[in-house]
Design a protein around this motif. Structure first.
Motif, PDB file in Angstrom:
ATOM      1  N   GLU A 165      -6.301   6.551   1.432  1.00  0.00           N
ATOM      2  CA  GLU A 165      -6.888   5.832   0.301  1.00  0.00           C
ATOM      3  C   GLU A 165      -5.983   4.639   0.037  1.00  0.00           C
ATOM      4  OE1 GLU A 165      -9.876   6.798  -0.864  1.00  0.00           O
ATOM      5  OE2 GLU A 165      -9.755   8.465   0.568  1.00  0.00           O
ATOM      6  N   LEU A 166      -6.478   3.442   0.279  1.00  0.00           N
ATOM      7  CA  LEU A 166      -5.686   2.222   0.163  1.00  0.00           C
ATOM      8  C   LEU A 166      -5.927   1.542  -1.175  1.00  0.00           C
ATOM      9  CD1 LEU A 166      -6.450   0.666   3.684  1.00  0.00           C
ATOM     10  CD2 LEU A 166      -4.625   2.277   3.063  1.00  0.00           C
ATOM     11  N   THR A 167      -4.864   0.979  -1.735  1.00  0.00           N
ATOM     12  CA  THR A 167      -4.959   0.118  -2.907  1.00  0.00           C
ATOM     13  C   THR A 167      -4.619  -1.291  -2.449  1.00  0.00           C
ATOM     14  OG1 THR A 167      -4.226   1.954  -4.298  1.00  0.00           O
ATOM     15  CG2 THR A 167      -4.130  -0.252  -5.266  1.00  0.00           C
ATOM     16  N   VAL A 168      -5.368  -2.279  -2.928  1.00  0.00           N
ATOM     17  CA  VAL A 168      -5.162  -3.663  -2.506  1.00  0.00           C
ATOM     18  C   VAL A 168      -4.978  -4.561  -3.724  1.00  0.00           C
ATOM     19  CG1 VAL A 168      -6.537  -3.307  -0.414  1.00  0.00           C
ATOM     20  CG2 VAL A 168      -7.621  -4.262  -2.445  1.00  0.00           C
ATOM     21  N   ASP A 169      -4.447  -5.766  -3.473  1.00  0.00           N
ATOM     22  CA  ASP A 169      -4.340  -6.762  -4.537  1.00  0.00           C
ATOM     23  C   ASP A 169      -5.546  -7.700  -4.481  1.00  0.00           C
ATOM     24  OD1 ASP A 169      -3.816  -8.584  -2.460  1.00  0.00           O
ATOM     25  OD2 ASP A 169      -1.702  -8.825  -2.959  1.00  0.00           O
ATOM     26  N   ALA A 170      -5.551  -8.711  -5.318  1.00  0.00           N
ATOM     27  CA  ALA A 170      -6.690  -9.634  -5.389  1.00  0.00           C
ATOM     28  C   ALA A 170      -6.905 -10.387  -4.078  1.00  0.00           C
ATOM     29  CB  ALA A 170      -6.498 -10.614  -6.540  1.00  0.00           C
ATOM     30  N   THR A 171      -5.861 -10.587  -3.307  1.00  0.00           N
ATOM     31  CA  THR A 171      -5.976 -11.277  -2.021  1.00  0.00           C
ATOM     32  C   THR A 171      -6.598 -10.380  -0.963  1.00  0.00           C
ATOM     33  OG1 THR A 171      -4.047 -12.639  -2.534  1.00  0.00           O
ATOM     34  CG2 THR A 171      -4.632 -12.440  -0.212  1.00  0.00           C
ATOM     35  N   GLY A 172      -6.357  -9.084  -1.069  1.00  0.00           N
ATOM     36  CA  GLY A 172      -6.798  -8.129  -0.053  1.00  0.00           C
ATOM     37  C   GLY A 172      -5.642  -7.483   0.679  1.00  0.00           C
TER      38      GLY A 172
END
Length: 187
Positions: A165-172
């Protein structure tokens, strides 16, 4: 995104860090970074640069550095017909792939995430040209991304052999890659 985006990851599975920067160019994007880590008790440094077109398709990649006492210098090229070359040699096993995935870095998950631009609850499968570490061969790797929230993805590769399960920032950029990477200095 109009300017550069940068991130620093700490490896969780072994001592090390990876720093990356995504920069716009006149004809797409450039993803560049450096991974410094330990592998089998040996220090490693791998500098990478991926050139991406405006639709987030990989055009080329370079990896330079060393793993222990072994020097590494790789050139990867993708053509518009779906062909791939590694140091000039054709790689028919990855023909038709759109994205490159550098096995030693979380940076290249960004490529599929940005290109797919999934809505929440949508999913899509991709087949990437996976640069295996430490053998540095290009192999096909089927992946599935399912966007589960505004900044979260269910990631599955090799038919469920590897799931996170990955969490990303606004950039991706991935900011949390369980058991492997944690962002220390997101942009």
């Amino acid at each position: 995104m109009s300017g550069d985006a940068k991130i620093l990851w700490r490896r969780v599975d072994t001592p090390g860090h990876d720093a990356a920067r995504l920069s716009p160019s006149s004809d797409g994007w450039t993803l560049a970074g450096t991974a410094v880590f330990a592998h089998e008790g040996q220090p490693c440094r791998l500098d990478y640069r991926v050139v991406i077109d405006p639709a987030w398709r990989t055009l080329s990649a370079e990896v330079k550095g060393w793993v222990g006492d072994e020097d590494v210098e790789l050139s990867i090229e993708a053509d518009s017909a779906g062909g791939w070359r590694l140091n000039g040699a054709e790689c028919p096993a990855v023909e038709g792939c759109i994205d490159v995935d550098l096995n030693f870095s979380p940076s290249t998950n960004l490529l599929s995430i940005r290109r797919l631009a999934l809505d929440v609850d949508a999913e899509a499968g991709v087949r990437v040209a996976w640069l295996r570490f430490p053998g540095f061969t290009l192999e096909p790797l089927p992946q599935l991304y399912r966007r589960t929230g505004e900044r979260t993805y269910h990631y599955d590769s090799d038919g469920g052999a590897f799931v996170r399960e990955l969490t990303v920032d606004a950039t991706g950029f991935v900011t949390r890659y369980p058991d492997l990477f944690e962002a220390e200095a997101p942009d």
